[in-house]
Design a protein around this motif. Structure first.
Motif, PDB file in Angstrom:
ATOM      1  N   ASP A 242      -6.427   0.524  -5.330  1.00 31.99           N
ATOM      2  CA  ASP A 242      -5.801   1.866  -5.039  1.00 31.99           C
ATOM      3  C   ASP A 242      -4.343   1.798  -4.517  1.00 31.99           C
ATOM      4  O   ASP A 242      -3.891   0.695  -3.854  1.00 31.99           O
ATOM      5  N   ILE A 243      -3.490   2.551  -5.011  1.00 35.86           N
ATOM      6  CA  ILE A 243      -2.133   2.885  -4.645  1.00 35.86           C
ATOM      7  C   ILE A 243      -1.866   3.849  -4.227  1.00 35.86           C
ATOM      8  O   ILE A 243      -1.954   5.017  -5.034  1.00 35.86           O
ATOM      9  N   VAL A 244      -1.101   4.179  -2.872  1.00 35.51           N
ATOM     10  CA  VAL A 244      -0.941   5.653  -2.487  1.00 35.51           C
ATOM     11  C   VAL A 244       0.492   5.478  -2.008  1.00 35.51           C
ATOM     12  O   VAL A 244       0.769   4.900  -0.960  1.00 35.51           O
ATOM     13  N   ASN A 245       1.398   6.212  -2.461  1.00 30.26           N
ATOM     14  CA  ASN A 245       2.973   6.000  -2.141  1.00 30.26           C
ATOM     15  C   ASN A 245       3.567   4.699  -1.836  1.00 30.26           C
ATOM     16  O   ASN A 245       4.088   4.676  -0.709  1.00 30.26           O
ATOM     17  N   GLY A 246       3.058   3.868  -2.620  1.00 28.51           N
ATOM     18  CA  GLY A 246       3.677   2.427  -2.533  1.00 28.51           C
ATOM     19  C   GLY A 246       2.626   1.594  -1.538  1.00 28.51           C
ATOM     20  O   GLY A 246       3.123   0.378  -1.278  1.00 28.51           O
ATOM     21  N   ALA A 247       1.581   2.023  -1.090  1.00 26.34           N
ATOM     22  CA  ALA A 247       0.758   1.248  -0.225  1.00 26.34           C
ATOM     23  C   ALA A 247      -0.585   0.827  -1.112  1.00 26.34           C
ATOM     24  O   ALA A 247      -1.140   1.747  -1.922  1.00 26.34           O
ATOM     25  N   HIS A 248      -0.664  -0.483  -1.204  1.00 25.93           N
ATOM     26  CA  HIS A 248      -1.582  -1.105  -2.146  1.00 25.93           C
ATOM     27  C   HIS A 248      -2.848  -1.438  -1.280  1.00 25.93           C
ATOM     28  O   HIS A 248      -2.738  -2.248  -0.217  1.00 25.93           O
ATOM     29  N   PHE A 249      -4.039  -1.144  -1.778  1.00 32.03           N
ATOM     30  CA  PHE A 249      -5.254  -1.653  -1.165  1.00 32.03           C
ATOM     31  C   PHE A 249      -5.963  -2.359  -2.327  1.00 32.03           C
ATOM     32  O   PHE A 249      -6.177  -1.759  -3.457  1.00 32.03           O
TER      33      PHE A 249
ATOM     34  N   LEU B 164      -5.481  -0.262   6.350  1.00 31.85           N
ATOM     35  CA  LEU B 164      -4.573   0.839   6.867  1.00 31.85           C
ATOM     36  C   LEU B 164      -3.295   0.778   6.571  1.00 31.85           C
ATOM     37  O   LEU B 164      -2.568  -0.349   6.498  1.00 31.85           O
ATOM     38  N   ALA B 165      -2.477   1.651   6.157  1.00 34.00           N
ATOM     39  CA  ALA B 165      -1.030   1.822   5.756  1.00 34.00           C
ATOM     40  C   ALA B 165      -0.346   3.258   6.117  1.00 34.00           C
ATOM     41  O   ALA B 165      -0.897   4.299   5.628  1.00 34.00           O
TER      42      ALA B 165
ATOM     43  N   GLY C 182       6.206   2.309   6.926  1.00 33.32           N
ATOM     44  CA  GLY C 182       6.284   0.842   6.150  1.00 33.32           C
ATOM     45  C   GLY C 182       5.528  -0.032   7.233  1.00 33.32           C
ATOM     46  O   GLY C 182       5.796  -1.219   7.430  1.00 33.32           O
ATOM     47  N   VAL C 183       4.402   0.444   7.683  1.00 33.90           N
ATOM     48  CA  VAL C 183       3.342  -0.137   8.443  1.00 33.90           C
ATOM     49  C   VAL C 183       2.186  -0.188   7.978  1.00 33.90           C
ATOM     50  O   VAL C 183       1.587   0.642   7.572  1.00 33.90           O
ATOM     51  N   ALA C 184       1.290  -1.549   8.081  1.00 37.51           N
ATOM     52  CA  ALA C 184       0.288  -1.825   7.325  1.00 37.51           C
ATOM     53  C   ALA C 184      -0.486  -2.759   8.451  1.00 37.51           C
ATOM     54  O   ALA C 184      -0.315  -3.336   9.178  1.00 37.51           O
ATOM     55  N   ALA C 185      -1.981  -2.437   8.195  1.00 41.50           N
ATOM     56  CA  ALA C 185      -2.928  -3.469   9.046  1.00 41.50           C
ATOM     57  C   ALA C 185      -4.120  -3.691   8.197  1.00 41.50           C
ATOM     58  O   ALA C 185      -4.766  -2.871   7.175  1.00 41.50           O
ATOM     59  N   ALA C 186      -4.614  -4.878   8.327  1.00 45.56           N
ATOM     60  CA  ALA C 186      -5.721  -5.165   8.003  1.00 45.56           C
ATOM     61  C   ALA C 186      -6.814  -5.400   9.172  1.00 45.56           C
ATOM     62  O   ALA C 186      -6.738  -6.182  10.000  1.00 45.56           O
ATOM     63  N   VAL C 187      -7.924  -4.977   9.074  1.00 46.02           N
ATOM     64  CA  VAL C 187      -9.157  -5.118  10.310  1.00 46.02           C
ATOM     65  C   VAL C 187     -10.492  -5.506   9.968  1.00 46.02           C
ATOM     66  O   VAL C 187     -11.096  -4.982   8.707  1.00 46.02           O
ATOM     67  N   HIS C 188     -10.948  -6.362  10.509  1.00 45.65           N
ATOM     68  CA  HIS C 188     -12.346  -6.996  10.419  1.00 45.65           C
ATOM     69  C   HIS C 188     -13.296  -6.337  11.356  1.00 45.65           C
ATOM     70  O   HIS C 188     -13.174  -6.440  12.685  1.00 45.65           O
TER      71      HIS C 188
ATOM     72  N   PRO D 171      -0.561   8.345  12.867  1.00 46.09           N
ATOM     73  CA  PRO D 171      -2.051   8.557  12.565  1.00 46.09           C
ATOM     74  C   PRO D 171      -2.173   9.440  11.356  1.00 46.09           C
ATOM     75  O   PRO D 171      -2.842   9.159  10.435  1.00 46.09           O
ATOM     76  N   SER D 172      -1.436  10.587  11.495  1.00 49.09           N
ATOM     77  CA  SER D 172      -1.708  11.647  10.534  1.00 49.09           C
ATOM     78  C   SER D 172      -1.213  11.137   9.216  1.00 49.09           C
ATOM     79  O   SER D 172      -1.447  11.839   8.038  1.00 49.09           O
ATOM     80  N   ARG D 173      -0.545  10.195   8.814  1.00 50.60           N
ATOM     81  CA  ARG D 173       0.207   9.774   7.710  1.00 50.60           C
ATOM     82  C   ARG D 173      -0.411   8.358   7.270  1.00 50.60           C
ATOM     83  O   ARG D 173      -0.269   7.875   6.149  1.00 50.60           O
ATOM     84  N   ILE D 174      -1.381   7.836   7.956  1.00 51.10           N
ATOM     85  CA  ILE D 174      -2.099   6.588   7.673  1.00 51.10           C
ATOM     86  C   ILE D 174      -2.980   6.843   6.759  1.00 51.10           C
ATOM     87  O   ILE D 174      -3.841   7.804   6.591  1.00 51.10           O
ATOM     88  N   VAL D 175      -3.056   6.079   5.710  1.00 50.00           N
ATOM     89  CA  VAL D 175      -4.224   5.928   4.472  1.00 50.00           C
ATOM     90  C   VAL D 175      -5.293   4.897   5.098  1.00 50.00           C
ATOM     91  O   VAL D 175      -4.746   3.656   5.183  1.00 50.00           O
TER      92      VAL D 175
END
Length: 242
Positions: A6-13, A111-112, A117-123, A148-152
Motif C-alpha cells: 500500500d502507498i499513501v501520500n508517499g508512505a509505503h507499507f 505506522l507513518a 516524515g515519521v514512520a514506525a515499525a512495531v512488533h 496521531p490524526s495524520r498517522i496511517v
C-alpha cells in the motif's frame, strides 16, 4: 512475495508471505528471521530478495532484536557494526530509511505520518499489547513531530481471535488491560485477538486511518505460523517514506 502493499501520500507499507526465497524445510521459502535456526546465508539472500522486490536497498533496511517488550528505538541510519538493540518498535524521521518487523503470528504494525516524515515499525504480540508497545511507538513518533490524526496505520498477517486459544486466566489478564482483545475461538474456548486490541489502542490515540490484513497466519499455508509449526520462518512488514 508480498501479500499486501500500500502507498499513501508517499508512505509505503508492505508485508511478505513465505514464498519466493531460498530457505529449505522447515523454513521454506522466504524466511526473513535470523534467530530461528535457519542458514544465515539463506536469510541474507532472502532479505536481499525481499528488499529488491520492493525497490529497497537491503543495506538500508533497519531490523530489531525483538523481545516482546515495549521499548522503542529512534533510528536515523542502519545499525552497521553496532549491536542491534532489544526493542519491539523502531521509529525514524529519515525519509528513505526502511524499517522492518518480523512476525509469525504476532501482529506487525506499520505506522507513518507522511506530512511529518515519521514512520514506525512495531512488533505487537500478546505481551507487547499488554505492555503498551503500540502507544509507546506513537508517543515516540509524536516527539519527532508526528500528529496521531495524520498517522496511517496498517497491520499485517497475524493469528486471528478465532484461532488464538489461551487459558481463561490469560484471556482475563489481557482483557483487563485491553477489553477489545477478549475473544473466543471458533470452537468455543477462550482466545485473545491481538490485532483487535492494537486497533482499539490506535483508535483511542486518535489514529483513524487504519487497515487490517484479512490473513490469519495459523489458517494460511502461505504464511509462517509459530503456533502451527513451531520450527518455522518469519514474515516481515516494511514501512518507509519517500
Amino acid at each position: 512475495m508480498t501479500t499486501q502493499r500500500d502507498i499513501v501520500n508517499g508512505a509505503h507499507f508492505a508485508f511478505t508471505d513465505r514464498w519466493g526465497g531460498v530457505s529449505a524445510v522447515p523454513y521454506e521459502e522466504l524466511n526473513l528471521g535470523g534467530a530461528v535456526g535457519d542458514d544465515p546465508e539463506a536469510v541474507r539472500t532472502n532479505r536481499e530478495l525481499a528488499a529488491k522486490s520492493l525497490g529497497l536497498d537491503p543495506a538500508r533496511v533497519v531490523w530489531m532484536n525483538q523481545v516482546h517488550g515495549a521499548d522503542v528505538a529512534v533510528v536515523d541510519r542502519p545499525w552497521g557494526d553496532r549491536p542491534v538493540p532489544e526493542v519491539d518498535a523502531i521509529v525514524t524521521a529519515r525519509r528513505g530509511l526502511a524499517l522492518a518487523v518480523l512476525t509469525a503470528d504476532c501482529t506487525p504494525v506499520l505506522l507513518a505520518d507522511p506530512v511529518a516524515g515519521v514512520a514506525a515499525a512495531v512488533h505487537a504480540g500478546r505481551p507487547g499489547l499488554v505492555a503498551g508497545v503500540v502507544p509507546a511507538a506513537v508517543r515516540a513518533m509524536a516527539e519527532l513531530g508526528a500528529e496521531p490524526s495524520r498517522i496511517v496505520a496498517r497491520t499485517g498477517p497475524a493469528v486471528c481471535g478465532r484461532c488464538y486459544e489461551v487459558p481463561e486466566a490469560m484471556r482475563a489478564d489481557v482483557a483487563a488491560v485491553e477489553p477489545a482483545a477478549y475473544a473466543e475461538t471458533s470452537w468455543g474456548t477462550p482466545a485473545v485477538d491481538v490485532t483487535a486490541g492494537v486497533h482499539a489502542q490506535l483508535d483511542r490515540l486518535g489514529v483513524c486511518d487504519r487497515e487490517q490484513s484479512p490473513v490469519c497466519t495459523l489458517e494460511s499455508g502461505d504464511h509462517f505460523s509459530y503456533r502451527r509449526e513451531r520450527a518455522t520462518g518469519r514474515l516481515a512488514g516494511y514501512v518507509w517514506l519517500d
